[in-house]
Design a protein around this motif. Structure first.
Motif, short mmCIF file in Angstrom:
data_model
loop_
_atom_site.label_atom_id
_atom_site.label_comp_id
_atom_site.label_asym_id
_atom_site.label_seq_id
_atom_site.Cartn_x
_atom_site.Cartn_y
_atom_site.Cartn_z
N ARG A 75 31.46 48.37 37.44
CA ARG A 75 32.38 49.51 37.62
C ARG A 75 31.81 50.53 38.59
N LEU A 76 30.51 50.81 38.48
CA LEU A 76 29.88 51.75 39.41
C LEU A 76 29.98 51.27 40.85
N LEU A 77 29.90 49.96 41.03
CA LEU A 77 29.96 49.38 42.38
C LEU A 77 31.39 49.20 42.87
N GLY A 78 32.36 49.63 42.08
CA GLY A 78 33.76 49.45 42.46
C GLY A 78 34.23 48.03 42.28
N GLN A 79 33.55 47.27 41.42
CA GLN A 79 33.86 45.85 41.21
C GLN A 79 34.33 45.58 39.78
N GLY A 80 34.87 46.59 39.14
CA GLY A 80 35.30 46.41 37.76
C GLY A 80 36.37 45.35 37.60
N ASP A 81 37.16 45.13 38.65
CA ASP A 81 38.23 44.13 38.57
C ASP A 81 37.77 42.75 39.02
N SER A 82 36.47 42.59 39.25
CA SER A 82 35.97 41.29 39.73
C SER A 82 35.75 40.30 38.59
N VAL A 83 35.92 40.76 37.35
CA VAL A 83 35.78 39.89 36.19
C VAL A 83 37.06 39.98 35.37
N SER A 84 37.61 38.83 35.05
CA SER A 84 38.82 38.76 34.23
C SER A 84 38.43 38.33 32.81
N PHE A 85 38.62 39.23 31.85
CA PHE A 85 38.24 38.96 30.47
C PHE A 85 39.42 38.47 29.64
N GLN A 86 39.11 37.62 28.69
CA GLN A 86 40.10 37.24 27.70
C GLN A 86 40.48 38.45 26.85
N LYS A 87 41.70 38.47 26.34
CA LYS A 87 42.09 39.53 25.42
C LYS A 87 41.35 39.39 24.10
#
Length: 441
Positions: A75-87
């Motif tokens: 998230r700090l690197l602006g890459q928070g959306d680079s991982v898709s988590f299961q619900k």
């Protein structure tokens, strides 16, 4: 730590080194991060495979939701959306004749897995009950001086329970078979991940790893730090018992207020002065053993999977990932077979590995039997991660070295975590906290 003070030099631009540099930057400390490759990322790296015009990862990396420090770093690197988590946790388990899943249910604590264990189709009713009892015991205690396999057998687990339930998870998370991993190492994975509600929700990277971690370059330079790429370090300079700088392969010397080594333990020992490397603190690192990982990349003319990944049971392959689906790539049908603790594969011929992989996929996935193979690529990593074997905890060093102003980071250090991205990130933060504590005394 300001004024005319020299920078903190960090050797190694993988997740451990990046975490150290970012953590220091947030404290206002000047840093120089040195990486031997052309991009930051370390072992969590990717490269352009020109034949398929695709950036592919050297290894298949996965996060779990309990990997909180890694998630925060992204998230700090602006890459928070680079991982898709299961619900919520769902691990598809598949053999030639059966399918099932280990899945979370809306129950408190470790009970969220109870319905899955009680209905697990790969075990008989009595075997399921035995597995539940072992899981409860694992919550309480598991020592470091016995293997996970030995501990499981002591809990009444038979060959079937170990082979179809405990072994697949041990191999995937520890890069070690149950007979090679310590019971304590396995307990860490289950207690912090699988036995916590949402702790083991699986997260898959949606873009190439080098793209994810190389974003640290702009973050660090924007914070006043320096990133040196393609600059292998040849030695750590030690004077009068203190680490004072590093020298690169081209002869450049960089003076340092302090040094954080974030390279692998063998690489660290190779750049220390010989008399320093003989110190027990460093020499014990030679007792760490490393295990291989083999990744088999296969491109087909059609989709062969209905899930983003599966864990194979009663098969010669372990885990299969649909890379194209995870990246939402509609132009290709790219899957990866990730084979951990791959001692039997590391020296096998490439053609044999591909043929075996195709045969096993045909057994597990009906769609694979009709698909045409377009291309294949086998990537072997002989010393991928250290093996958390019984007694290994005693060999994993704390971050403060016996040489003044030298600190260690890396997933092999004493983080309490296995050799994962999360272990590496935590080690980087631990090294920074140790460094800062010495400067404020």
């Amino acid at each position: 730590m300001g004024g005319e003070m020299k920078p903190v030099v960090i050797i190694g631009g993988g997740p451990a080194g990046i975490a150290s540099a970012v953590h220091l930057a947030r404290r206002g400390v000047e840093t120089v991060l040195i990486e031997r490759s052309a991009r930051l990322s370390g072992r969590a790296a990717s490269f352009l495979y020109a034949k398929m015009d695709e950036e592919i990862d050297y290894g298949q990396h996965v996060l779990m939701r309990c990997c909180t420090h890694s998630i925060d770093l992204l998230r700090l690197l602006g890459q928070g959306d680079s991982v898709s988590f299961q619900k919520s946790l769902r691990v598809p388990m598949r053999s030639e004749t059966r399918t099932d899943e280990i899945a979370s249910r809306p129950l408190p604590g470790a009970l969220h897995l109870l319905p899955s264990l009680l209905t697990y189709r790969f075990l008989s009713f009595s075997e399921r009950m035995n597995a539940v009892k072992a899981a409860l015991s694992l919550l309480l205690r598991a020592p470091d001086d016995v293997s996970f396999d030995e501990w499981l057998r002591g809990q009444g687990q038979g060959k079937r329970e170990i082979a179809t339930l405990w072994e697949p998870i041990s191999v995937a998370t520890l890069n070690a078979h149950a007979g090679d991993a310590s019971a304590r190492a396995a307990r860490v994975v289950f207690k912090r991940g699988f036995f916590k509600h949402h702790g083991a929700d699986i997260g898959l990277f949606t873009r190439p790893l080098s793209h994810v971690f190389s974003s640290a370059t702009s973050y660090l330079e924007g914070s006043g730090g320096t990133v040196l790429l393609e600059a292998p370090v040849s030695r750590i300079i030690v004077e009068r018992g203190r680490a004072v700088g590093v020298e690169t392969d081209n002869g450049d010397v960089i003076d340092a207020h302090a040094i954080i080594s974030a390279v692998s333990s063998p690489n660290l020992v190779s750049i220390l002065p010989p008399d320093v490397a003989r110190d027990k603190y460093f020499s014990c690192l030679k007792g760490l053993n490393y295990a291989p990982i083999v990744n088999v990349h296969l491109w087909f003319d059609r989709s062969i999977m209905n899930e983003p990944f599966i864990i194979a049971v009663d098969s010669r392959i372990q885990a299969v990932f649909d890379v194209s689906a995870t990246r939402r790539d509609t132009k290709r049908h790219h899957i990866v077979i990730s084979q951990s603790a791959a001692t039997d594969w590391i020296d096998a011929p490439i053609n044999g590995i591909v043929d075996l992989s195709l045969a096993e996929l045909g057994r597990l996935l009906p769609q694979a039997r009709k698909a045409e193979l377009i291309d294949s690529l086998v990537i072997k990593s002989r010393s991928a991660t250290f093996v958390p074997s019984p007694g290994t905890d005693e060999l994993r060093p704390e971050p403060t070295a016996p040489i003044s102003d030298l600190f260690l980071a890396g997933d092999y250090t004493a983080t309490g975590w296995p050799a994962t991205i999360e272990g590496a990130v935590r080690s980087g933060i631990n090294a920074v906290e140790a460094l800062l504590s010495t400067t404020t005394r």
